[in-house]
Design a protein around this motif. Structure first.
Motif, short mmCIF file in Angstrom:
data_model
loop_
_atom_site.label_atom_id
_atom_site.label_comp_id
_atom_site.label_asym_id
_atom_site.label_seq_id
_atom_site.Cartn_x
_atom_site.Cartn_y
_atom_site.Cartn_z
N ASN A 139 0.80 -1.22 0.00
CA ASN A 139 0.00 0.00 0.00
C ASN A 139 0.83 1.27 0.00
O ASN A 139 0.30 2.37 -0.15
CB ASN A 139 -0.94 0.02 1.21
N THR A 140 2.16 1.15 0.21
CA THR A 140 3.01 2.33 0.16
C THR A 140 3.09 2.89 -1.26
O THR A 140 3.46 4.04 -1.46
CB THR A 140 4.43 2.00 0.64
N SER A 141 2.72 2.09 -2.23
CA SER A 141 2.70 2.54 -3.62
C SER A 141 1.35 3.19 -3.92
O SER A 141 0.35 2.96 -3.23
CB SER A 141 2.93 1.36 -4.56
N LYS A 142 1.33 3.99 -4.96
CA LYS A 142 0.10 4.66 -5.38
C LYS A 142 -0.28 4.14 -6.76
O LYS A 142 0.46 4.32 -7.73
CB LYS A 142 0.31 6.18 -5.42
N LEU A 143 -1.42 3.48 -6.82
CA LEU A 143 -1.85 2.85 -8.07
C LEU A 143 -3.29 3.26 -8.37
O LEU A 143 -4.13 3.28 -7.48
CB LEU A 143 -1.75 1.33 -7.96
N SER A 144 -3.56 3.56 -9.64
CA SER A 144 -4.90 3.99 -10.05
C SER A 144 -5.60 2.89 -10.84
O SER A 144 -5.03 2.35 -11.80
CB SER A 144 -4.83 5.26 -10.90
N GLU A 145 -6.82 2.58 -10.42
CA GLU A 145 -7.60 1.56 -11.13
C GLU A 145 -8.43 2.16 -12.25
O GLU A 145 -9.20 1.44 -12.90
CB GLU A 145 -8.51 0.83 -10.14
N THR A 146 -8.28 3.46 -12.48
CA THR A 146 -9.07 4.11 -13.54
C THR A 146 -8.20 4.77 -14.60
O THR A 146 -8.67 5.04 -15.70
CB THR A 146 -10.00 5.18 -12.92
N SER A 147 -6.94 5.03 -14.30
CA SER A 147 -6.07 5.73 -15.24
C SER A 147 -5.41 4.75 -16.20
O SER A 147 -4.67 3.85 -15.79
CB SER A 147 -4.99 6.51 -14.48
N VAL A 148 -5.65 4.95 -17.50
CA VAL A 148 -5.04 4.06 -18.50
C VAL A 148 -3.55 4.32 -18.64
O VAL A 148 -2.84 3.52 -19.26
CB VAL A 148 -5.74 4.23 -19.87
N ASN A 149 -3.06 5.41 -18.05
CA ASN A 149 -1.62 5.68 -18.10
C ASN A 149 -0.82 4.61 -17.37
O ASN A 149 0.41 4.54 -17.52
CB ASN A 149 -1.32 7.05 -17.50
N GLY A 191 1.50 8.78 -15.39
CA GLY A 191 0.43 9.43 -14.65
C GLY A 191 0.71 9.49 -13.16
O GLY A 191 1.83 9.76 -12.73
N ASP A 192 -0.32 9.22 -12.36
CA ASP A 192 -0.19 9.28 -10.90
C ASP A 192 0.25 7.95 -10.29
O ASP A 192 0.26 7.82 -9.07
CB ASP A 192 -1.53 9.69 -10.27
N ASN A 193 0.59 6.98 -11.08
CA ASN A 193 0.97 5.67 -10.56
C ASN A 193 2.42 5.69 -10.09
O ASN A 193 3.33 6.04 -10.85
CB ASN A 193 0.78 4.61 -11.65
N MET A 194 2.61 5.32 -8.81
CA MET A 194 3.93 5.39 -8.20
C MET A 194 4.29 4.07 -7.50
O MET A 194 3.49 3.54 -6.72
CB MET A 194 3.97 6.51 -7.16
N ILE A 195 5.48 3.57 -7.79
CA ILE A 195 6.01 2.36 -7.13
C ILE A 195 7.48 2.60 -6.86
O ILE A 195 8.21 3.14 -7.69
CB ILE A 195 5.85 1.11 -8.03
N SER A 196 7.97 2.19 -5.69
CA SER A 196 9.39 2.34 -5.40
C SER A 196 10.18 1.25 -6.12
O SER A 196 9.66 0.16 -6.39
CB SER A 196 9.64 2.24 -3.89
N PRO A 197 11.44 1.52 -6.47
CA PRO A 197 12.28 0.47 -7.08
C PRO A 197 12.37 -0.79 -6.23
O PRO A 197 12.41 -1.91 -6.77
CB PRO A 197 13.64 1.16 -7.22
N LYS A 198 12.42 -0.63 -4.92
CA LYS A 198 12.47 -1.80 -4.05
C LYS A 198 11.20 -2.64 -4.20
O LYS A 198 11.27 -3.87 -4.30
CB LYS A 198 12.63 -1.36 -2.60
N ALA A 199 10.03 -1.99 -4.23
CA ALA A 199 8.76 -2.72 -4.40
C ALA A 199 8.68 -3.36 -5.77
O ALA A 199 8.19 -4.49 -5.92
CB ALA A 199 7.58 -1.78 -4.17
N ALA A 200 9.17 -2.65 -6.79
CA ALA A 200 9.14 -3.21 -8.14
C ALA A 200 10.05 -4.43 -8.26
O ALA A 200 9.70 -5.43 -8.90
CB ALA A 200 9.57 -2.13 -9.15
N ALA A 201 11.23 -4.37 -7.61
CA ALA A 201 12.15 -5.51 -7.65
C ALA A 201 11.53 -6.72 -6.95
O ALA A 201 11.65 -7.86 -7.42
CB ALA A 201 13.47 -5.13 -6.99
#
Length: 582
Positions: free
Chosen positions: A541-551, A557-567
């Protein structure tokens, strides 16, 4: 006849004596008690009449007349305003019989004595015994305990990653060297009754109990009790610890002056940024000595005492600062005008370093600290105990990570924020971690900072497509530019490369064809499908993800994930779909 005459005379005398004026009407008719049978007053020859319940009889020994005593007990009970108890007459133990009211009074008296004994006498005796058994900690002892070195090791368990020893920047101040504004700010933050309490605050303890019962926040420990806790290092919530802490605080208040206690406290507590003591904290956060701090800066340091590891968290620090300023005004330590003029202070951004953890490796130390804190091992506790910390960081992998980032990012624009995280998919252990150089120009840990993932999100566009039964050879139009319904701009591929129909998902993934993944997300899996795939892979939940933005199709867009979370999410693919926390 003589005996009968004597009995009659006695009865007549009793009847006469039984008449007495009514208290309500002294001149009115007299009140007559119920008559007593003559048989109850048989008197031995040549003896004066005896007491009604203790008389001698002709037989030469005392007789017992239950019926007569029942009538007398009834009269006594009636005059007391209580009902006679039928069971009393049957006890036959020779003891005076008690009315129900008398028994109730006796029970209440016994309960009162028991209550006083258990809740007053016993605690006082226990307090006195504990008082003489415990010793109060001396500042030098606490400083010595805090001076222990914590060693951190690479994954091989023997090679040293770094040492954490914080005593080098501590400065021991005398009472007169700590300004009043700093002391008052600390009182406002931690213990507003410090100057008047006896080492503990009864009202504070009651508030803490209420908070525990109602789910509120806030403890009942005074500054003196916190100092005791610093000395012992024990932070468990046992009754034994709290009791001993309370007695020690009381004893300390008797043996030391308030000035000595607050000075010892401010010389030993931890403020974050590797700073033990208020002088080191003043330098770490404001680059000045403690006697140069203004009320706003003093309130800042006082506010972060509760959670020093969050001293650089602007939201937390500002919330606590507002509280302290308000309490200082409430207690008359700041005038309303001074409080209104106070501004949140600016913090110096000097290079953040801990002895043995400079540059990029400082961020490794910070991530370890957060993990230990989540497990209940606070920074103070770790240092006080001098623990050895064994990490998952691989020495060779860490060296390669630092070297690779520096080579790849050489001559790149400064606004490109580099980070690298390597995770073992079989264990979730972090093998290498690089969040930035941590120099004077930038102290942000970019490996742990959420930001646009860009094309790194495309494998998670593909996951919901797989769930629909389509595979890597599903074909799409990868030409550039393209337009999509609901998207107000043209979508282009990087450098406008082309992958015309049929462009398989496999090829689009290899060449990072944006238009193919926009097509998949807009027309087939939808943004919500991508978000679901990311969460299933372990993105928190520390990441910011949009269920409506096609970006989200290309990680914008507003979708944010840390490199650590992505790894960590990518490691789920390598572990055959099994996610392990990193």
């Amino acid at each position: 006849p003589a005996a009968a005459g004597a009995a009659a005379g006695a009865a007549a005398g009793y009847a006469a004596a039984s008449r007495r004026p009514s208290p309500a009407h002294p001149d009115g008719p007299t009140e007559t008690l119920p008559p007593i049978d003559e048989a109850d007053y048989r008197i031995a020859p040549s003896r004066e009449p005896e007491l009604l319940t203790h008389r001698y009889h002709d037989s030469g020994f005392e007789q017992h007349d239950p019926a007569g005593e029942d009538r007398i007990n009834a009269m006594v009970a009636e005059s007391d305003g209580a009902e006679p108890d039928a069971d009393d007459a049957d006890e036959g133990d020779g003891k005076p019989q008690l009315t129900r009211k008398q028994r109730r009074r006796r029970l209440i008296k016994r309960l009162a004595f028991g209550f006083v004994g258990v809740f007053v006498v016993v605690p006082i005796v226990a307090f006195a015994i504990t008082y003489f058994l415990v010793d109060i900690p001396k500042p030098a002892e606490i400083i010595a305990a805090q001076s222990k070195t914590v060693n951190y090791y690479f994954s091989d368990g023997t090679t040293l990653l770094g040492r954490d020893s914080q005593d080098g920047n501590r400065v021991i101040l005398k009472p007169e060297q700590i300004p009043e504004v700093v002391k008052k700010a600390v009182y406002a933050a931690e213990d507003e009754t410090f100057e008047t309490n006896s080492g503990f605050d009864i009202m504070g303890i009651l508030r803490a109990v209420r908070n525990q019962l109602t789910g509120g926040v806030g403890g009942g420990s005074t500054i003196t009790q916190q100092y005791i806790k610093q000395a012992t290092g024990y932070d468990d919530y046992s009754l034994t610890r709290k009791w001993t802490e309370l007695v020690k605080a009381f004893k300390m208040s008797n043996e030391l002056s308030k000035s000595e206690i607050i000075t010892a406290y401010l010389n030993t507590i931890y403020f974050g940024r590797g700073a033990y003591g208020v002088q080191a904290a003043a330098q770490a956060y404001f680059g000045k000595d403690v006697d140069k701090l203004n009320p706003s800066q003093a309130a800042y340091l006082a506010g972060i005492i509760q959670a020093p590891s969050r001293g650089d968290n602007r939201e937390y620090a500002e919330r606590r600062w507002n509280y302290v300023i308000g309490q200082m005004k409430e207690n008359g330590w700041l005038t309303p005008e001074q409080a209104a003029e106070a501004e949140f202070p600016k913090i110096v951004s000097g290079e953040r370093r801990i002895k043995g953890f400079t540059g990029p490796r400082f961020f490794i130390k910070e991530r370890i600290r957060q993990e230990l804190n989540a497990l209940g091992f606070t920074e103070d506790k770790v240092r006080l105990e001098g623990y050895k910390i064994y990490t998952t960081i691989n020495k060779r992998a860490q060296a390669l990570a630092e070297q690779t980032v520096r080579e790849v990012m050489k001559d790149q624009p400064k606004n490109l924020r580099e980070a690298l995280v390597a995770i073992d998919p079989n264990t979730g252990g972090v093998k290498a971690y690089y969040g930035g150089e941590n120099d004077k120009s930038d102290q942000v840990d970019w490996a742990n900072t959420p930001r646009n993932p860009g094309s790194a999100i495309k494998p998670f566009d593909f996951v919901p497509l797989l769930k629909q039964g389509k595979g890597p050879y599903a074909a799409y139009d990868g030409s550039s530019p393209r337009t999509f319904p609901g998207v107000g701009v043209e979508i282009r591929n990087s450098e406008n490369v082309q992958c015309p129909m049929p462009c398989t998902v496999k090829e689009a993934m290899e060449r990072s064809i944006n238009t193919v993944f926009y097509d998949i997300v807009v027309n087939e899996v939808k943004p919500s499908g991508v978000v679901q795939a990311l969460k299933e892979a372990g993105v928190q939940n520390t990441s910011k993800l949009s269920e409506t933005s096609v970006n989200i199709a290309i990680g914008g867009g507003d979708n944010m994930i840390s490199p650590k979370a992505a790894a960590a999410a990518d490691a789920t693919f390598a572990a055959a779909g099994i996610h392990r926390d990193a």
